[in-house]
Design a protein around this motif. Structure first.
Motif, short mmCIF file in Angstrom:
data_model
loop_
_atom_site.label_atom_id
_atom_site.label_comp_id
_atom_site.label_asym_id
_atom_site.label_seq_id
_atom_site.Cartn_x
_atom_site.Cartn_y
_atom_site.Cartn_z
N PRO A 148 4.77 14.89 -47.08
CA PRO A 148 4.10 14.07 -46.06
C PRO A 148 2.84 13.39 -46.56
CG PRO A 148 3.71 16.40 -45.65
CD PRO A 148 4.74 16.32 -46.76
N ILE A 149 2.33 13.80 -47.74
CA ILE A 149 1.17 13.12 -48.30
C ILE A 149 1.54 12.40 -49.59
CG2 ILE A 149 -0.51 14.69 -47.26
CD1 ILE A 149 -0.73 16.05 -50.03
N GLY A 150 2.84 12.22 -49.83
CA GLY A 150 3.27 11.53 -51.03
C GLY A 150 2.99 10.04 -50.99
N ASN A 151 2.92 9.48 -49.81
CA ASN A 151 2.65 8.05 -49.64
C ASN A 151 2.15 7.80 -48.22
OD1 ASN A 151 5.13 7.65 -47.93
ND2 ASN A 151 6.11 8.29 -49.85
N PRO A 152 1.55 6.65 -47.96
CA PRO A 152 0.96 6.39 -46.63
C PRO A 152 1.98 6.39 -45.50
CG PRO A 152 0.06 4.88 -48.26
CD PRO A 152 1.19 5.59 -48.94
N GLN A 153 3.19 5.87 -45.73
CA GLN A 153 4.16 5.81 -44.64
C GLN A 153 4.66 7.20 -44.23
OE1 GLN A 153 4.55 4.29 -47.57
NE2 GLN A 153 6.51 4.80 -48.49
N ASN A 154 4.80 8.10 -45.19
CA ASN A 154 5.17 9.48 -44.84
C ASN A 154 4.07 10.14 -44.02
OD1 ASN A 154 7.52 9.17 -46.26
ND2 ASN A 154 7.17 10.84 -47.69
N LEU A 155 2.83 9.89 -44.40
CA LEU A 155 1.70 10.43 -43.65
C LEU A 155 1.72 9.93 -42.21
CD1 LEU A 155 -0.93 12.10 -43.77
CD2 LEU A 155 -2.11 10.01 -44.45
N LEU A 156 2.03 8.64 -42.04
CA LEU A 156 2.12 8.05 -40.71
C LEU A 156 3.20 8.73 -39.88
CD1 LEU A 156 0.68 5.63 -39.30
CD2 LEU A 156 2.63 4.23 -39.96
N ILE A 157 4.35 8.98 -40.48
CA ILE A 157 5.45 9.63 -39.78
C ILE A 157 5.08 11.06 -39.40
CG2 ILE A 157 7.81 10.53 -40.06
CD1 ILE A 157 8.34 8.05 -41.85
N ALA A 158 4.47 11.79 -40.32
CA ALA A 158 4.12 13.19 -40.06
C ALA A 158 3.09 13.32 -38.95
CB ALA A 158 3.58 13.84 -41.34
N VAL A 159 2.11 12.42 -38.92
CA VAL A 159 1.03 12.52 -37.95
C VAL A 159 1.45 11.98 -36.58
CG1 VAL A 159 -1.30 11.72 -37.37
CG2 VAL A 159 -0.77 12.43 -39.71
N ASN A 160 2.05 10.79 -36.54
CA ASN A 160 2.35 10.14 -35.26
C ASN A 160 3.52 10.77 -34.51
OD1 ASN A 160 0.29 8.40 -35.79
ND2 ASN A 160 1.58 6.63 -36.27
N SER A 161 4.37 11.50 -35.22
CA SER A 161 5.52 12.12 -34.54
C SER A 161 5.19 13.49 -33.98
CB SER A 161 6.69 12.23 -35.52
OG SER A 161 6.36 13.11 -36.58
N ALA A 329 5.26 1.49 -39.11
CA ALA A 329 4.44 1.37 -37.90
C ALA A 329 5.19 0.72 -36.76
CB ALA A 329 3.17 0.58 -38.22
N LEU A 330 6.08 -0.23 -37.05
CA LEU A 330 6.82 -0.90 -35.98
C LEU A 330 8.12 -0.19 -35.63
CD1 LEU A 330 9.52 -2.86 -36.77
CD2 LEU A 330 7.77 -4.03 -38.08
N PHE A 331 8.71 0.52 -36.61
CA PHE A 331 10.03 1.12 -36.39
C PHE A 331 9.97 2.53 -35.83
CE2 PHE A 331 14.49 2.02 -37.86
CZ PHE A 331 15.07 0.94 -37.21
N GLN A 332 8.93 3.28 -36.19
CA GLN A 332 8.83 4.66 -35.72
C GLN A 332 8.79 4.76 -34.19
OE1 GLN A 332 5.44 6.87 -37.12
NE2 GLN A 332 6.27 8.84 -36.48
N PRO A 333 8.02 3.90 -33.49
CA PRO A 333 8.04 3.97 -32.02
C PRO A 333 9.43 3.74 -31.43
CG PRO A 333 6.16 2.70 -32.77
CD PRO A 333 7.01 2.94 -33.97
N LEU A 334 10.24 2.87 -32.06
CA LEU A 334 11.60 2.64 -31.58
C LEU A 334 12.44 3.91 -31.69
CD1 LEU A 334 12.35 -0.87 -33.16
CD2 LEU A 334 11.62 -0.36 -30.83
N ILE A 335 12.27 4.64 -32.79
CA ILE A 335 13.01 5.89 -32.97
C ILE A 335 12.56 6.94 -31.96
CG2 ILE A 335 13.35 7.84 -34.55
CD1 ILE A 335 13.33 5.88 -36.84
N LEU A 336 11.26 7.04 -31.74
CA LEU A 336 10.74 8.01 -30.78
C LEU A 336 11.18 7.68 -29.37
CD1 LEU A 336 7.12 8.53 -32.20
CD2 LEU A 336 9.11 10.01 -32.48
N GLN A 337 11.21 6.37 -29.03
CA GLN A 337 11.67 5.96 -27.70
C GLN A 337 13.16 6.26 -27.50
OE1 GLN A 337 10.65 1.82 -27.27
NE2 GLN A 337 8.45 2.21 -27.46
N ALA A 338 13.91 6.25 -28.61
CA ALA A 338 15.34 6.53 -28.52
C ALA A 338 15.65 8.02 -28.53
CB ALA A 338 16.07 5.85 -29.68
N GLY A 339 14.62 8.83 -28.47
CA GLY A 339 14.82 10.28 -28.43
C GLY A 339 14.39 10.99 -29.68
N GLY A 340 13.92 10.23 -30.67
CA GLY A 340 13.41 10.86 -31.88
C GLY A 340 14.49 11.58 -32.65
#
Length: 407
Positions: A148-161, A329-340
């Motif tokens: 989750p700290i290997g790159n910024p996008q993984n960090l975003l996924i780990a924190v925001n989810s 940043a734009l796609f993660q909310p779509l996944i979470l809205q679809a039930g994650g």
């Protein structure tokens, strides 16, 4: 969108010109263009520049420059590569060694430190610099997937989810396919560089290593702080299920000994790779303007978020155009809205990261490697990267699709 297309085209053909353009110059031109054509306001452009990323990169550049100046980088190189006897063994060490480092220290950090190291090896041996640069690029992109700290996008996924124990989750879902993907990178590189694959190798330190004992001690202190705070972050995540030490704070703490106690502080700051920092600032501005068009958001919505293969494919393709961090940043909310679902989030992490192996623009770490290589007289063209990166990415995506779907 026209400006983005021109930027992408110029980066692809920049070596064709009599006076080749640098990647940072092209990206800066794109940022200036969207400002001149009023595609983004100056206020929004300034707000788009992520201070956390800029501070973290600046601090890592400071540590990397101090490593080179002190001579300690050559000492580490000798200790790390002394067991390699052929180019294929050396590539194996690069892939798995730097892959592991990128999972702990973030791939951009390893790109900064690793580029002068592998180029130094290439200059003192018969091993092509391009093989070393590609091995480094694929190692740090692929290795960073499993953390989750290997790159910024993984960090975003780990924190925001709201993911609990993110290090365990990423390891369970992505560690095995990541190890398999590193093996795939070794095989693909062996096929592309078959003439150089069995070249004898014996690491020999440069005859005159610029050695500054005082700076070596300061750099060692910086590395201890960097690795110590990273391990603390990992340990705390098991207890608090969160990453509590911000990356910019880790970077500042690690760079502070060099900036405060070194007599060479001003020379170090003057010599860091400022052009890469310009590239990042310009990229943030251009991508913010592209974001405001809503074009790629609509594409992401059309692609759907129901299946792991669809998420992987969409991640790889769109990340080439708007970078993987804005895409997540734009796609993660779509996944979470679809039930994650952990499988979908892990597919998003894997796809958006492995996108960096497809083309130069797929990952910021690629740009860092090439910018630093060009400053030292070496480079990889867009086509040279894609010839190896495209087949490798297709193989790796298939591996992640199979594993994430089956688990």
């Amino acid at each position: 969108m026209i400006v983005l297309a021109i930027v992408f085209l110029l980066i692809a053909v920049r070596q064709w010109f009599r006076f080749p353009l640098r990647i940072w110059q092209i990206m800066l031109g794109g940022a200036v263009a969207v400002l001149l054509f009023f595609q983004i306001t100056p206020g929004n452009a300034l707000a788009a520049i992520n201070p956390d990323v800029m501070v973290f990169l600046f601090c890592m550049f400071v540590i990397g420059e101090a490593l080179c100046r002190s001579g300690y980088l050559d000492t580490l190189t000798n200790a790390f590569f002394r067991y390699a006897h052929t180019s294929r063994e050396l590539v194996f060490f690069v892939l798995f060694g730097f892959g592991a480092f990128s999972a702990l220290l973030m791939n951009d950090t390893v790109a900064i430190i690793g580029t002068p190291l592998v180029l130094g090896i290439a200059s003192r041996s018969r091993i092509p610099a391009k093989l070393m640069l590609l091995s480094l690029a694929f190692a740090i992109t692929t290795g960073s997937v499993a953390s989750p700290i290997g790159n910024p996008q993984n960090l975003l996924i780990a924190v925001n989810s709201g993911m609990h124990t993110p290090f365990v989750t990423f390891a369970v879902w992505l560690l095995l396919p990541t190890l398999a993907s590193l093996c795939a990178a070794w095989i693909v590189l062996s096929l592309y560089f078959r003439k150089d694959w069995k070249t004898a190798f014996s690491y020999e330190p440069p005859s005159e290593i610029p050695h500054d004992p005082a700076l070596v001690r300061i750099v060692q202190c910086s590395l201890v702080i960097l690795i110590g705070l990273t391990i603390a972050n990992i340990s705390i995540s098991f207890i608090a299920a969160a990453i509590v030490i911000p990356l910019p704070l880790i970077g500042l703490a690690a760079a502070l000994p060099v900036l405060v106690f070194s007599s060479q502080r001003f020379d170090v700051v003057k010599s860091i790779d400022w052009t890469t920092l310009i590239f990042f600032a310009a990229m943030f501005v251009l991508m913010a303007a592209v974001w405001e068009t809503g074009f790629f958001q609509s594409l992401a919505g059309i692609a759907g978020v129901s299946s792991v293969p669809a998420i992987l494919a969409t991640s790889v393709i769109i990340s080439q155009f708007i970078s993987n961090v804005p895409f997540v940043a734009l796609f993660q909310p779509l996944i979470l809205q679809a039930g994650g679902g952990t499988a979908r989030l892990m597919a998003l992490a894997a796809g958006s990261t492995i996108a960096g192996n497809l083309t130069i623009l797929g990952a910021a770490s690629n740009v860092i490697i090439i910018q630093q290589a060009e400053a030292r007289g070496e480079t990889i063209t867009f086509t040279e990267f894609a010839k190896v990166g495209v087949p490798l990415t297709l193989i790796q995506i298939a591996m992640y699709a199979i594993f994430v779907t089956l688990i």
